[in-house]
Write a protein that holds these residues in place. Structure first.
Motif, PDB file in Angstrom:
ATOM      1  N   ALA A  26       0.831  -1.211   0.000  1.00 11.32           N
ATOM      2  CA  ALA A  26       0.000   0.000   0.000  1.00 11.32           C
ATOM      3  C   ALA A  26       0.859   1.252   0.000  1.00 11.32           C
ATOM      4  O   ALA A  26       0.579   2.208  -0.733  1.00 11.32           O
ATOM      5  CB  ALA A  26      -0.937  -0.009   1.207  1.00 11.32           C
ATOM      6  N   CYS A  27       1.912   1.257   0.789  1.00  8.78           N
ATOM      7  CA  CYS A  27       2.793   2.429   0.838  1.00  8.78           C
ATOM      8  C   CYS A  27       3.525   2.644  -0.487  1.00  8.78           C
ATOM      9  O   CYS A  27       3.729   3.781  -0.907  1.00  8.78           O
ATOM     10  CB  CYS A  27       3.807   2.286   1.973  1.00  8.78           C
ATOM     11  SG  CYS A  27       3.058   2.428   3.607  1.00  8.78           S
ATOM     12  N   HIS A  47       0.581   4.104  -3.036  1.00  9.45           N
ATOM     13  CA  HIS A  47      -0.461   5.050  -2.645  1.00  9.45           C
ATOM     14  C   HIS A  47      -0.550   6.283  -3.551  1.00  9.45           C
ATOM     15  O   HIS A  47      -1.569   6.954  -3.563  1.00  9.45           O
ATOM     16  CB  HIS A  47      -0.302   5.461  -1.175  1.00  9.45           C
ATOM     17  CG  HIS A  47       0.811   6.420  -0.907  1.00  9.45           C
ATOM     18  ND1 HIS A  47       2.126   6.024  -0.835  1.00  9.45           N
ATOM     19  CD2 HIS A  47       0.796   7.751  -0.715  1.00  9.45           C
ATOM     20  CE1 HIS A  47       2.874   7.072  -0.595  1.00  9.45           C
ATOM     21  NE2 HIS A  47       2.107   8.131  -0.512  1.00  9.45           N
ATOM     22  N   VAL A  95      -5.408   9.813  -3.685  1.00  7.53           N
ATOM     23  CA  VAL A  95      -5.437   8.481  -3.080  1.00  7.53           C
ATOM     24  C   VAL A  95      -6.611   7.671  -3.644  1.00  7.53           C
ATOM     25  O   VAL A  95      -6.474   6.475  -3.912  1.00  7.53           O
ATOM     26  CB  VAL A  95      -5.511   8.580  -1.537  1.00  7.53           C
ATOM     27  CG1 VAL A  95      -5.795   7.236  -0.901  1.00  7.53           C
ATOM     28  CG2 VAL A  95      -4.201   9.159  -0.999  1.00  7.53           C
ATOM     29  N   SER A 119      -5.647   6.471  -7.037  1.00  3.85           N
ATOM     30  CA  SER A 119      -4.728   5.340  -6.869  1.00  3.85           C
ATOM     31  C   SER A 119      -5.484   4.074  -6.513  1.00  3.85           C
ATOM     32  O   SER A 119      -5.225   3.004  -7.071  1.00  3.85           O
ATOM     33  CB  SER A 119      -3.696   5.659  -5.780  1.00  3.85           C
ATOM     34  OG  SER A 119      -2.904   6.758  -6.140  1.00  3.85           O
ATOM     35  N   SER A 120      -6.433   4.194  -5.589  1.00  2.71           N
ATOM     36  CA  SER A 120      -7.178   2.992  -5.175  1.00  2.71           C
ATOM     37  C   SER A 120      -8.018   2.439  -6.317  1.00  2.71           C
ATOM     38  O   SER A 120      -8.125   1.220  -6.470  1.00  2.71           O
ATOM     39  CB  SER A 120      -8.042   3.289  -3.946  1.00  2.71           C
ATOM     40  OG  SER A 120      -9.100   4.169  -4.267  1.00  2.71           O
ATOM     41  N   VAL A 157      -4.429   1.466   1.126  1.00  2.00           N
ATOM     42  CA  VAL A 157      -4.097   2.679   0.371  1.00  2.00           C
ATOM     43  C   VAL A 157      -5.041   3.807   0.774  1.00  2.00           C
ATOM     44  O   VAL A 157      -4.612   4.931   1.025  1.00  2.00           O
ATOM     45  CB  VAL A 157      -4.161   2.429  -1.154  1.00  2.00           C
ATOM     46  CG1 VAL A 157      -4.154   3.735  -1.927  1.00  2.00           C
ATOM     47  CG2 VAL A 157      -3.007   1.548  -1.591  1.00  2.00           C
TER      48      VAL A 157
END
Length: 134
Positions: A72-73, A76, A100, A103-104, A121
């Motif tokens: 996730a990091c 993100h 974010v 991104s998700s 995320v």
């Protein structure tokens, strides 16, 4: 960081979390392009991922949770690949939540990627200082 990493003797564990996202070829492609186009952000994501891995390892989290947090990091801000430069600048300065979410949404399209990665995320946005947004 290199000395701390060697002190922890954690190569196997760190290789495991990297191998976790490497099993998804689309993620590897996204990360390769992201690193090329946004080197500073990639380096910050790598540091954030390493820090999350370190903290989760030190606090005794399960291996799957360490894998999910690390992934996730790393991803993100991958949403930057799907917007114009002008939008990216606006999202990173004014509306990090929107970035974010983009991104998700991109990560939801990765076949067989566990939903926990996408949820993590989205959860990163709750702690914006850790990503350098503030």
């Amino acid at each position: 960081l290199d000395q701390l990493h060697r002190y922890l003797n954690a190569n196997d564990d760190l290789q495991d979390v990297c191998a976790y996202y490497s099993q998804f070829p689309i993620l590897v492609q996204l990360l390769t392009v992201f690193a090329d186009l946004h080197e500073d952000r990639f380096n910050r994501a790598l540091l954030l991922a390493w820090g999350s891995w370190f903290i989760s390892r030190a606090s005794g989290e399960s291996q799957i949770k360490r894998r999910v947090l690390f992934t996730a990091c790393m991803f993100h801000e991958v949403g930057l690949l799907f917007v114009t430069d002008q939008q990216a600048e606006r999202y990173t300065k004014e509306n990090q939540e929107r970035l974010v979410l983009i991104s998700s949404h991109a990560l939801r399209k990765v076949p067989n990627l566990p939903d926990g990665v996408v949820k993590a995320v989205i959860g990163i946005n709750r702690y914006p200082v850790s990503t350098g947004f503030m």
